[in-house]
Design a protein around this motif. Structure first.
Motif, mmCIF file in Angstrom:
data_model
loop_
_atom_site.group_PDB
_atom_site.id
_atom_site.type_symbol
_atom_site.label_atom_id
_atom_site.label_comp_id
_atom_site.label_asym_id
_atom_site.label_seq_id
_atom_site.Cartn_x
_atom_site.Cartn_y
_atom_site.Cartn_z
ATOM 1 N N PHE C 156 27.781 -0.014 -24.676
ATOM 2 C CA PHE C 156 28.274 0.284 -26.026
ATOM 3 C C PHE C 156 29.613 1.019 -25.953
ATOM 4 O O PHE C 156 30.534 0.752 -26.726
ATOM 5 C CB PHE C 156 27.247 1.086 -26.822
ATOM 6 N N GLU C 157 29.732 1.939 -25.008
ATOM 7 C CA GLU C 157 31.008 2.655 -24.859
ATOM 8 C C GLU C 157 32.138 1.691 -24.475
ATOM 9 O O GLU C 157 33.284 1.875 -24.890
ATOM 10 C CB GLU C 157 30.870 3.759 -23.809
ATOM 11 N N LYS C 158 31.788 0.678 -23.714
ATOM 12 C CA LYS C 158 32.816 -0.302 -23.341
ATOM 13 C C LYS C 158 33.135 -1.229 -24.508
ATOM 14 O O LYS C 158 34.278 -1.663 -24.662
ATOM 15 C CB LYS C 158 32.382 -1.063 -22.094
ATOM 16 N N ILE C 159 32.130 -1.534 -25.312
ATOM 17 C CA ILE C 159 32.399 -2.344 -26.502
ATOM 18 C C ILE C 159 33.340 -1.587 -27.446
ATOM 19 O O ILE C 159 34.226 -2.166 -28.067
ATOM 20 C CB ILE C 159 31.069 -2.732 -27.194
ATOM 21 N N CYS C 160 33.140 -0.277 -27.526
ATOM 22 C CA CYS C 160 33.948 0.546 -28.434
ATOM 23 C C CYS C 160 35.259 1.012 -27.812
ATOM 24 O O CYS C 160 36.127 1.519 -28.529
ATOM 25 C CB CYS C 160 33.166 1.795 -28.863
ATOM 26 N N GLY C 161 35.385 0.929 -26.502
ATOM 27 C CA GLY C 161 36.602 1.433 -25.857
ATOM 28 C C GLY C 161 36.720 2.940 -25.896
ATOM 29 O O GLY C 161 37.815 3.493 -26.049
ATOM 30 N N ILE C 162 35.596 3.618 -25.736
ATOM 31 C CA ILE C 162 35.583 5.078 -25.894
ATOM 32 C C ILE C 162 36.525 5.754 -24.891
ATOM 33 O O ILE C 162 36.566 5.403 -23.712
ATOM 34 C CB ILE C 162 34.155 5.625 -25.696
ATOM 35 N N GLY C 163 37.269 6.725 -25.387
ATOM 36 C CA GLY C 163 38.137 7.521 -24.528
ATOM 37 C C GLY C 163 37.475 8.849 -24.219
ATOM 38 O O GLY C 163 36.998 9.539 -25.114
ATOM 39 N N GLY C 164 37.433 9.196 -22.946
ATOM 40 C CA GLY C 164 36.806 10.466 -22.581
ATOM 41 C C GLY C 164 36.960 10.722 -21.103
ATOM 42 O O GLY C 164 37.605 9.954 -20.379
ATOM 43 N N LYS C 165 36.364 11.826 -20.679
ATOM 44 C CA LYS C 165 36.388 12.178 -19.262
ATOM 45 C C LYS C 165 34.952 12.430 -18.847
ATOM 46 O O LYS C 165 34.289 13.283 -19.431
ATOM 47 C CB LYS C 165 37.230 13.443 -19.061
ATOM 48 N N ALA C 166 34.485 11.705 -17.857
ATOM 49 C CA ALA C 166 33.107 11.869 -17.396
ATOM 50 C C ALA C 166 32.917 13.280 -16.853
ATOM 51 O O ALA C 166 33.793 13.822 -16.185
ATOM 52 C CB ALA C 166 32.781 10.844 -16.323
ATOM 53 N N GLY C 167 31.770 13.860 -17.151
ATOM 54 C CA GLY C 167 31.445 15.166 -16.596
ATOM 55 C C GLY C 167 30.339 15.073 -15.560
ATOM 56 O O GLY C 167 30.126 15.996 -14.778
ATOM 57 N N ASN C 168 29.639 13.947 -15.571
ATOM 58 C CA ASN C 168 28.525 13.763 -14.648
ATOM 59 C C ASN C 168 28.468 12.295 -14.263
ATOM 60 O O ASN C 168 27.914 11.472 -14.979
ATOM 61 C CB ASN C 168 27.218 14.211 -15.325
ATOM 62 N N LEU C 169 29.082 11.986 -13.114
ATOM 63 C CA LEU C 169 29.095 10.601 -12.631
ATOM 64 C C LEU C 169 27.985 10.445 -11.595
ATOM 65 O O LEU C 169 28.088 11.012 -10.499
ATOM 66 C CB LEU C 169 30.435 10.277 -11.991
ATOM 67 N N ARG C 170 26.944 9.720 -11.967
ATOM 68 C CA ARG C 170 25.808 9.483 -11.065
ATOM 69 C C ARG C 170 25.324 10.774 -10.405
ATOM 70 O O ARG C 170 25.041 10.818 -9.209
ATOM 71 C CB ARG C 170 26.194 8.451 -9.997
ATOM 72 N N GLY C 171 25.296 11.851 -11.198
ATOM 73 C CA GLY C 171 24.771 13.111 -10.689
ATOM 74 C C GLY C 171 25.821 14.054 -10.143
ATOM 75 O O GLY C 171 25.549 15.225 -9.903
ATOM 76 N N GLN C 172 27.036 13.575 -9.938
ATOM 77 C CA GLN C 172 28.109 14.434 -9.439
ATOM 78 C C GLN C 172 28.876 15.025 -10.618
ATOM 79 O O GLN C 172 29.414 14.286 -11.434
ATOM 80 C CB GLN C 172 29.087 13.627 -8.572
ATOM 81 N N ILE C 173 28.911 16.350 -10.679
ATOM 82 C CA ILE C 173 29.638 17.001 -11.768
ATOM 83 C C ILE C 173 31.149 16.817 -11.554
ATOM 84 O O ILE C 173 31.655 17.043 -10.452
ATOM 85 C CB ILE C 173 29.276 18.498 -11.845
ATOM 86 N N GLN C 174 31.825 16.404 -12.592
ATOM 87 C CA GLN C 174 33.250 16.089 -12.509
ATOM 88 C C GLN C 174 34.063 17.158 -13.238
ATOM 89 O O GLN C 174 33.735 17.517 -14.360
ATOM 90 C CB GLN C 174 33.531 14.738 -13.189
ATOM 91 N N PRO C 175 35.148 17.588 -12.610
ATOM 92 C CA PRO C 175 35.998 18.558 -13.325
ATOM 93 C C PRO C 175 36.619 17.926 -14.564
ATOM 94 O O PRO C 175 36.959 16.745 -14.554
ATOM 95 C CB PRO C 175 37.077 18.911 -12.286
#
Lengths: 246, 235, 592
Positions: C156-175
């Motif tokens: 759904f996020e890809k259908i909408c083209g959501i803009g953001g910054k991941a904070g948790n990629l597959r369990g890894q916390i992202q700055p």
């Protein structure tokens, strides 16, 4: 989502506004800032909804709600009375977007507006009551009172202390206030916010908008002259060239 | 679980940030004067070429030669273009070396100078196909449902008179110049950085040759009353 | 005389976000789909073009894109002991109308729920013990897990083209992202929007109090983008007219931009507008729907037979349609039995205003619907509720959505409501007031529910939906707790700017008058068994296996996030089950 305005009253709001006395000419006919062509004088307004007396009374009331001051013009100069007149004569006045089926009964404040009035019938009922009550208690027409007494009368409407038979005075006051703010800040195509007086007061640049490159420039001083929906005509953009018809 | 209110990550920002001004918002007469000197080709410091020889001192440009009008364009917009020519981000045989030879101050001042020039009303001239003009006016005012293109005036203002400071004035520009820009984007030239400029690549790709001709003719035909000067300048 | 039409495979009731997604997914699988929409058709060009779309009076104040209450509204009361009265003019929430539904006029704030939200009852009892859930709260598990939904959130996020910054990629916390978000399988498809002054001030202050700010995931596009359906989107130009307006730039995700271009014109799909569905025809003995009856634009009654009926209307309209159709057992608050109308929830909103010195410019009109920064440190299960006396939480955000002045002219609370002093205050504070939103969860309570009103009717003569709702004590405690945090951040922002901080706390009974949010949720909830819920984990009716219900009405409670991300993910999850499983072998997908 917007932060809720929990103080807003549950009355017949979201409406139009009315009444400028024809004698009042926008006080700031002085040339405009910044080389813009001076605004053309407004076309004479034909009152569609208000009688002449009502227009004078309501205009005076609106001017107390948003008064002119040395820095900027008020509701009358901004055409707010004409705005409300047009709103009341149109679909807003006739109660579009209002569920109007009965039975009507008194509810709690949380249940919101529950009277059968449309905005137009509310004004129709309240205006004579407003005029009569003011004359009875202050001995003169509202528009003839001095400003201090006008404010006093309006406060008595606001609190409901002025009791009208025909309609709750506080309901009328809240509707008038909401309509006045609408007329002061809405696009000039609706008849108010003349010369974009309301937008200039706060610095709102209007509907021609697009700022994405400026969003990141924090604290930017941005005081572009506003431009309304119909400004293309006002700025005389036009085709001046002859065309070759084939 | 994280406790509420741990040790503060101290990013000390005390007090308000100084106000940032838009370039040309309150044009300084000295800068206008030095901008005029740049326009005259006498800006010093190795300047090559004189702006006025193509764009005029009044910034009216030259319709026939496709030199765009600069008058009434916003200073911010003009400076962005000069900077991009100078850096190579935007390329033009004539403009790139001229901009590269200018100092940053020269680019700034000449941008301010031209932004303050009033928009002139050129002589009316025949514009050709009235149906194309009609199509152009429609694309400008309400967009093309058939091609999925929004109205030009969303960003470029009523009849293309610009929305300062980001969106340039199109009204009164040479049709050939406008068509050349749209065609270049359609053919893959990257528009300037910045989201709103990126939109032009998408839009241009959806325009047919006739659409490009139509909007270009339309904007070229728009005149603005001389009395309302400075739409593109913040004062 | 009812006209009977030839049968189709699928009929969709409502053509907003979920209707569009279901239509696309099911026609892709070759099914013949009819979409019924009670409003008009409309498209980005010419219907949403500015400057006429940028008319605050017409669209924001007079609700130009919303459902007309004269056509249909709801009745409302706080408690069962009161007489419900009609919501005569829109206020607290603004249901959309016309093609694209509320997906046209939303802001674009697009969130995922937390892992614990889908198993909330089990999670809370396991973590804190049974006593944590207050008496009267009807919190339950949803029947689906976050892990199951994750691929659909991602899609759904890809259908909408959501803009953001991941904070948790597959369990890894992202700055730079939200460290409290549930793990995501992929980065957002687009970067965040640039951050405005308000968000920057908030971000610094939030970090200073130890919280973890990040840019809000936005459906306002940050760059040109082509979505998985091949639809092209364009970058947002931050015009400040999102909520209550359509986007003229193809820059805000909506059915019109993200789905309909790939759907309209497909031979398997037919859109019928101005068609108001009045009931799902239900064969009680066979426990199947036979189709839907609707009133067309000419006022004619039409029966559309269908193998599969999917309700895609706005949340509470789905509950009303089930009640009008006699599908499922209406919820009875006295006994707690029945499920249709149960667990109606909302959103517990509060806010903090920071009035700053005049030198601090917010430029509020340089906005977009989801432009801003937020923290989730006190949302959901990101923090320990031990000893707090409530469950749930909310995010705190500094949004810059637009500065439209009829509705946006903040003044301190001690300002007179009119006159010279008011006018001066409006001028003084317009550009230097920062607003923090407290966007809190809403827990279901046995006394909050939807049923049919005994008195009031819509313009077609059918009973209106009756809403009985007040904020439970749990949610008031939660809102106060999170508002305290927002106030503290507000004070950090205010201190060097001669500012003052005012909180709009959650006080008094719920009122339908002031706008709060259009996050009306629950009423046709999903769950693990037919006693406690209307739908199974695939959003399929327990009482009619060929009826599915989409949207926020399926939420068993409303977490402290905006609902649309989850609405989209659930629709795609259900679409996959329908397409890959149900259509091959129509049957209850979960045995009761």
């Amino acid at each position: 989502m917007s932060t809720p305005d929990l103080s807003r009253r549950g009355l017949l709001i979201a409406g139009g506004t009315a009444a400028a006395t024809p004698v009042v000419v926008p006080a700031q006919a002085q040339p405009h800032a910044h080389g813009q062509a001076p605004a053309a004088p407004p076309a004479p307004h034909v009152w569609e909804f208000f009688t002449g007396d009502e227009a004078a009374m309501v205009s005076a009331a609106m001017e107390r709600l948003i008064p002119a001051d040395p820095e900027s013009p008020g509701a009358i100069a901004a055409g707010v009375p004409e705005f409300i007149d047009r709103q009341l004569a149109g679909s807003y006045g006739t109660g579009s977007r209002l569920y109007r089926q009965g039975p009507f009964r008194e509810g709690t404040a949380e249940q919101g507006y529950q009277l059968p009035f449309t905005p137009a019938t509310l004004y129709r009922a309240a205006l004579p009551a407003f005029a009569g009550w003011t004359r009875q208690n202050y001995g003169r027409a509202f528009q003839d009172l001095d400003q201090r007494l006008q404010d006093e009368v309006l406060r008595k409407l606001e609190t409901g202390e002025a009791v009208f038979e025909a309609a709750p005075s506080s309901l009328f006051f809240e509707t008038l206030l909401a309509n006045t703010i609408e007329g002061f800040f809405s696009d000039p195509i609706h008849g108010g916010n003349r010369d974009m007086i309301g937008w200039k007061l706060v610095g709102f640049p209007g509907p021609y908008a697009g700022y994405v490159e400026l969003v990141g420039r924090h604290n930017l001083r941005f005081d572009r002259t506003p431009r309304g929906i119909a400004q293309a005509m006002a700025e005389h953009a036009h085709h001046a060239a002859p065309m070759n018809h084939r | 679980m994280r406790a509420a209110f741990g040790i503060a990550v101290a990013i000390a920002v005390v007090g308000g940030v100084a106000a940032e001004e838009l370039l040309g918002a309150r044009p300084d007469p000295q800068r206008i004067a030095s901008g005029r000197a740049v326009a005259a080709g006498s800006g010093g410091q190795g300047q090559q070429g004189a702006c006025f020889s193509c764009h005029g001192f009044d910034g009216a440009g030259q319709q026939a030669a496709l030199f765009p009008a600069l008058a009434g364009q916003s200073a911010e917009y003009l400076l962005l273009q000069l900077d991009r020519y100078a850096s190579g981000a935007r390329r033009n045989e004539v403009m790139s070396p001229i901009a590269a030879a200018m100092t940053p101050e020269q680019r700034r001042d000449v941008s301010i100078y031209y932004a303050t020039q009033p928009v002139r009303v050129p002589e009316p001239q025949p514009l050709g196909d009235v149906m194309l003009l009609q199509r152009g006016g429609m694309l400008s005012a309400s967009g093309g449902a058939d091609i999925g293109v929004q109205a030009c005036q969303n960003c470029h203002g009523p009849a293309g008179i610009g929305i300062a400071p980001i969106y340039p004035r199109l009204a009164g520009q040479p049709a050939g110049y406008l068509a050349a820009r749209l065609t270049a984007w359609r053919d893959g030239e990257a528009p300037a950085e910045g989201a709103s400029h990126q939109a032009m690549a998408q839009i241009a790709k959806r325009l047919s040759d006739d659409d490009i001709k139509a909007v270009s003719l339309y904007f070229a035909s728009v005149r603005q009353a001389a009395a309302s000067t400075g739409t593109g300048v913040l004062r | 005389m009812t006209t009977r039409l030839p049968e189709v495979d699928v009929v969709l009731v409502g053509m907003g976000w979920t209707g569009a997604l279901l239509a696309k997914e099911l026609t892709d699988a070759g099914h013949r789909v009819v979409g019924l929409e009670r409003g008009h058709p409309r498209q980005t060009v010419p219907d949403f073009q500015s400057p006429t779309m940028h008319d605050e009076l017409r669209y924001a104040v007079r609700h130009g894109l919303m459902l007309d209450p004269a056509t249909e509204t709801v009745t409302f009361r706080n408690y069962q002991a009161e007489v419900a009265l009609p919501v005569r003019q829109l206020g607290s929430f603004l249901p959309g109308n016309h093609l694209g539904g509320a997906g046209v006029h939303w802001n674009g704030q697009t969130w995922r729920f937390q892992e614990s939200d889908f198993v909330l009852k089990s999670h809370l009892e396991q973590r804190y013990g049974r006593g944590i859930i207050q008496e009267g709260l009807t919190i339950q598990d949803w029947g689906v897990t976050y892990a199951e939904l994750e691929p659909h959130y991602d899609r759904f996020e890809k259908i909408c083209g959501i803009g953001g910054k991941a904070g948790n990629l597959r369990g890894q916390i992202q700055p730079g992202g939200d460290p409290f978000e549930a793990p995501r399988s992929d980065e957002f498809p687009n970067p965040p929007m640039p951050q405005p002054n308000a968000a920057a001030l908030f971000t610094r202050a939030a970090a200073e109090v130890g919280a973890h700010p990040f840019p809000v995931p936005t459906a306002n596009l940050s760059r040109p983008y082509r979505n998985p359906y091949g639809c092209e989107m364009q970058p947002c130009n931050a015009c400040g007219f999102c909520e209550r307006f359509g986007c003229e730039h193809f820059a805000k995700a909506s059915p019109q931009v993200c789905v309909l271009p790939a759907l309209m014109g497909k031979p398997e799909f037919e859109l019928r507008t101005l068609c108001t569905v009045t009931r799902v025809e239900y064969d009680r003995t066979a426990k199947r729907a036979t189709g839907v009856t609707y009133i067309d634009g000419m006022g004619r009654e039409v029966f559309q037979p269908a193998g599969l009926v999917i309700l895609c209307a706005f949340a509470y309209h789905n509950a009303r349609l089930l009640l009008l159709s006699g599908i499922g057992q209406p919820y009875d608050p006295a006994t707690g039995e029945g499920s249709v109308g149960k667990n109606y929830t909302y959103q517990t909103m509060a806010g903090v205003s920071v009035f700053m010195d005049e030198g601090t410019r917010i430029n509020p009109y340089m906005g977009a619907g989801a432009l801003g920064a937020a923290i989730n440190d006190w949302n959901g299960e990101a923090f320990d509720h031990g000893g707090l006396g409530f469950v749930g939480g909310g995010y705190i955000a500094a949004y810059t959505t637009g500065g439209r002045p009829i509705e946006h002219h903040p003044v301190p609370g001690d300002t007179p409501r009119w006159g010279s002093a008011w006018k001066q205050a409006v001028k003084r504070h317009y550009n230097s007031t920062l607003s923090l939103s407290v966007h809190g969860s809403s827990m279901p309570h046995r006394g909050n529910y939807l049923d049919l009103d005994p008195t009031y009717r819509d313009s077609l003569g059918n009973p209106l939906l009756r809403m009985t709702f007040d904020f439970p004590a749990n949610d008031r405690l939660m809102a106060d707790f999170v508002t305290d945090k927002a106030e503290e951040i507000g004070r950090v922002i205010a201190a060097p700017r001669n500012g003052r901080v005012e909180a709009s706390r959650r006080r008094g009974r719920y009122s339908v008058v002031p706008y709060q949010t259009t996050h009306n949720t629950g009423g046709t909830i999903m769950g693990t068994n037919p006693r406690d819920s209307v739908l199974n984990r695939y959003l399929q009716c327990w009482d009619a296996h060929n009826v599915f219900v989409m949207g926020a009405s399926t939420f068993a409670h409303n977490p402290g996030y905006n609902p649309t991300g989850t609405v989209g993910a659930l629709a795609l999850w259900a679409a996959r089950a329908i397409r890959d499983d149900y259509m091959r072998d129509p049957r209850p997908l979960v045995q009761a």
